[in-house]
Scaffold this motif. Structure first.
Motif, PDB file in Angstrom:
ATOM      1  N   THR A 213      19.373 -31.378  30.864  1.00 44.37           N
ATOM      2  CA  THR A 213      19.637 -31.868  29.507  1.00 44.37           C
ATOM      3  C   THR A 213      20.804 -32.852  29.511  1.00 44.37           C
ATOM      4  OG1 THR A 213      21.319 -30.239  28.872  1.00 44.37           O
ATOM      5  CG2 THR A 213      19.022 -29.566  28.630  1.00 44.37           C
TER       6      THR A 213
ATOM      7  N   ASP B 112      20.189 -34.130  23.806  1.00 47.65           N
ATOM      8  CA  ASP B 112      21.113 -33.202  23.155  1.00 47.65           C
ATOM      9  C   ASP B 112      20.844 -33.141  21.650  1.00 47.65           C
ATOM     10  OD1 ASP B 112      22.401 -32.618  25.598  1.00 47.65           O
ATOM     11  OD2 ASP B 112      23.660 -34.395  25.426  1.00 47.65           O
ATOM     12  N   LYS B 113      19.638 -32.731  21.292  1.00 46.46           N
ATOM     13  CA  LYS B 113      19.258 -32.549  19.877  1.00 46.46           C
ATOM     14  C   LYS B 113      18.629 -31.167  19.770  1.00 46.46           C
ATOM     15  CE  LYS B 113      19.614 -37.110  18.810  1.00 46.46           C
ATOM     16  NZ  LYS B 113      20.275 -37.370  20.114  1.00 46.46           N
ATOM     17  N   ARG B 114      19.044 -30.444  18.737  1.00 41.29           N
ATOM     18  CA  ARG B 114      18.580 -29.062  18.613  1.00 41.29           C
ATOM     19  C   ARG B 114      17.049 -28.949  18.674  1.00 41.29           C
ATOM     20  NH1 ARG B 114      22.765 -28.496  15.700  1.00 41.29           N
ATOM     21  NH2 ARG B 114      24.230 -27.061  16.636  1.00 41.29           N
TER      22      ARG B 114
ATOM     23  N   GLU C 289      15.089 -26.937  21.478  1.00 40.79           N
ATOM     24  CA  GLU C 289      14.390 -25.693  21.092  1.00 40.79           C
ATOM     25  C   GLU C 289      12.943 -25.712  21.559  1.00 40.79           C
ATOM     26  OE1 GLU C 289      17.051 -24.589  17.143  1.00 40.79           O
ATOM     27  OE2 GLU C 289      14.966 -25.253  16.879  1.00 40.79           O
TER      28      GLU C 289
ATOM     29  N   LEU D   1      24.901 -27.909  23.432  1.00 44.70           N
ATOM     30  CA  LEU D   1      24.117 -27.096  22.494  1.00 44.70           C
ATOM     31  C   LEU D   1      23.340 -25.980  23.170  1.00 44.70           C
ATOM     32  CD1 LEU D   1      22.545 -30.107  20.545  1.00 44.70           C
ATOM     33  CD2 LEU D   1      24.569 -28.776  19.907  1.00 44.70           C
TER      34      LEU D   1
ATOM     35  N   GLU E  25      23.746 -22.057  22.151  1.00 44.82           N
ATOM     36  CA  GLU E  25      23.257 -21.668  20.815  1.00 44.82           C
ATOM     37  C   GLU E  25      21.751 -21.848  20.684  1.00 44.82           C
ATOM     38  OE1 GLU E  25      25.940 -24.820  19.017  1.00 44.82           O
ATOM     39  OE2 GLU E  25      24.201 -24.970  17.664  1.00 44.82           O
ATOM     40  N   VAL E  26      21.209 -22.864  21.351  1.00 47.84           N
ATOM     41  CA  VAL E  26      19.748 -23.033  21.318  1.00 47.84           C
ATOM     42  C   VAL E  26      19.077 -21.853  22.021  1.00 47.84           C
ATOM     43  CG1 VAL E  26      17.840 -24.410  22.251  1.00 47.84           C
ATOM     44  CG2 VAL E  26      19.735 -25.540  21.064  1.00 47.84           C
TER      45      VAL E  26
ATOM     46  N   SER F  78      19.132 -18.939  19.752  1.00 47.30           N
ATOM     47  CA  SER F  78      18.163 -19.078  18.650  1.00 47.30           C
ATOM     48  C   SER F  78      16.745 -18.751  19.108  1.00 47.30           C
ATOM     49  CB  SER F  78      18.216 -20.495  18.064  1.00 47.30           C
ATOM     50  OG  SER F  78      17.513 -21.396  18.912  1.00 47.30           O
ATOM     51  N   GLN F  79      16.496 -18.847  20.402  1.00 44.74           N
ATOM     52  CA  GLN F  79      15.151 -18.561  20.929  1.00 44.74           C
ATOM     53  C   GLN F  79      15.075 -17.153  21.536  1.00 44.74           C
ATOM     54  OE1 GLN F  79      12.724 -20.725  20.128  1.00 44.74           O
ATOM     55  NE2 GLN F  79      14.482 -21.676  19.097  1.00 44.74           N
TER      56      GLN F  79
END
Ligand code: AMP
Ligand code: MG
Length: 410
Positions: free
Chosen positions: A186, A229-231, A235, A260, A263-264, A267-268
């Motif tokens: 990433t 680097d975008k949520r 995701e 990120l 936190e990503v 979230s998964q």
């Protein structure tokens, strides 16, 4: 922040062995046996001649008998039909079963016959030197017997093992399954290595490197391409990565505004086991586990983006997880370490132990290793010459020439 030892323990404690599977022997090299393997035959299966010659009673030879009546010829793959009695013999080929009554073989060179002569009714045997029962024959089960334990569980099958496995009837073997591994580098600054980077861009070196290393471990590696680097993008790619048994990310795991990944992952549904290890390079390394809907788990490593940091995390911890999953013995999952001796003084800095690119010296003592010139975690050039990593504990003063160090070969 945990220590390297604690990180190893955490990987070992959390990673479970994959289920067993049965595969053909032709696919078995490199795989790890799930259970003990026993022989289903005696080796050899009969008292067997190891020479072309004549099966005799050693007592006849000891008594000075030289003229023998020939009963039959026994070839490898055939069975004897006649019993050898005093004054008689049977012509026998290498690998053939010894006939009843005989206990030894006289080489054809000690007879009055040549290799291609047909079997006569009589033969003259002139034995030179010591000759006792057992000569030029192997006793049934002299190597091993039926039901003997031949390979223990956890053994990693090597090409040289295949012959023995074939001999004992292991045409299929039960081994531990291998994980599939997804790789996700990433970073907004990354471009594919086929492209010329614009100002502020660099080529993605971790993706190809991590895929190549993973491919050395397992056959199925999924390259997920570069994550930006975008949520939303991360995701989606993480969701796809979590369908594999292991997901290895690089970059985005430290404390920058664009980092990120942790936190990503959360979230998964990825649970953190550790984040940050007292190691140089590679401190921000992340390790977590996600339970999948199919009842299996996905183990997730977030490696720091600098290529040598990624390499160290891969070599130390991801490799340990893969070995644990594929069924190596519980005490053998960590990377191999050799005791080595430092060839020249070497200074490390900071309050974390360091894994430093090194190689064995081109000199007479194979234990001598040298620390290579290395500019730190972004410097891949020193890996070109490196054969492994030298472990240096924290030290204010230089590590001296002659000091004992651990060397972890790649
Ligand atoms: P990060 O861990 O994302 O903060 O990245 C640390 C450093 O590693 C930065 O200088 C990145 O540009 C570099 N880096 C991150 N990912 C890669 C990659 N896939 N290949 C080469 N360098 C990378
Ligand atoms: Mg980054």
């Amino acid at each position: 922040m945990i220590t390297v030892e604690e990180a190893f323990l955490a990987v070992e404690a959390n990673v479970e062995r994959l289920p067993d599977e049965t595969i053909g022997l032709d696919k078995a090299v490199g795989r790890i046996l799930a259970s003990d393997v026993h022989s289903d035959v005696d080796s050899p299966p009969h008292n067997k001649s190891v020479m072309d010659g004549f099966a005799v009673r050693a007592a006849d030879i000891a008594a000075g008998v030289t003229e023998f009546r020939v009963l039959e010829t026994i070839i490898a793959g055939g069975l004897p039909t006649a019993k050898v009695t005093p004054g008689t013999t049977s012509r026998i080929m290498t690998g053939a079963p010894l006939p009843a009554g005989s206990d030894s073989v006289v080489m054809i060179e000690m007879s009055n016959l040549g290799y291609t002569d047909p079997t006569p009714e009589k033969v003259t045997l002139n034995v030179e030197g010591k000759f006792t029962a057992g000569k030029h024959q192997m006793a049934r089960a002299g190597n091993f017997a039926s039901e003997d334990l031949i390979f223990k569980a956890h053994h990693q099958i090597r090409p040289v093992d295949i012959g023995l496995l074939a001999e004992i009837g292991a045409s299929t073997v039960t081994v531990v399954a291998q994980p599939t591994i997804a790789v996700l580098p990433t970073g907004d600054e990354l471009v594919d290595c086929s492209q010329t980077p614009a100002a502020s861009q660099i080529r993605n070196s971790n993706g190809p490197m991590l895929c190549a290393i993973a491919n050395g471990w397992v056959p199925v590696v999924k390259d997920l391409g570069i994550g930006v680097d975008k949520r939303a993008d991360l995701e989606a790619k993480v969701r796809s990565g979590l369908t594999h048994d292991m997901l290895i990310l690089s970059g985005g795991v430290s404390a920058g505004t664009m980092d990120l990944v942790p936190e990503v992952l959360a979230s998964q549904g990825v649970k953190t086991i550790f984040h940050k290890v007292k190691v140089k390079p590679g401190k921000p390394i992340f390790f977590g586990v996600a339970d999948r809907d199919d009842g299996q788990r996905c183990y997730v490593f977030g490696l720091p983006g600098n290529p040598v940091s990624s390499l160290v995390g891969m070599h130390l911890f991801a490799s340990t997880a893969v070995r644990k999953m594929t069924g190596v013995a519980p005490n053998a999952a960590r990377p191999v370490r050799h005791g080595a001796i430092l060839s020249a003084p070497h200074q490390t800095r900071g309050d974390r132990p360091t894994y430093w690119p090194g190689r064995r010296c081109d000199c007479s003592d194979p234990r001598l290793v040298e620390a290579l010139r290395w500019n730190g975690s972004s410097d891949l050039l020193s890996l070109r010459d490196a054969e492994g990593l030298i472990y240096f504990p924290v030290s204010e003063s230089p590590h001296e020439a002659g000091a004992e160090v651990e060397f972890l070969p790649f």
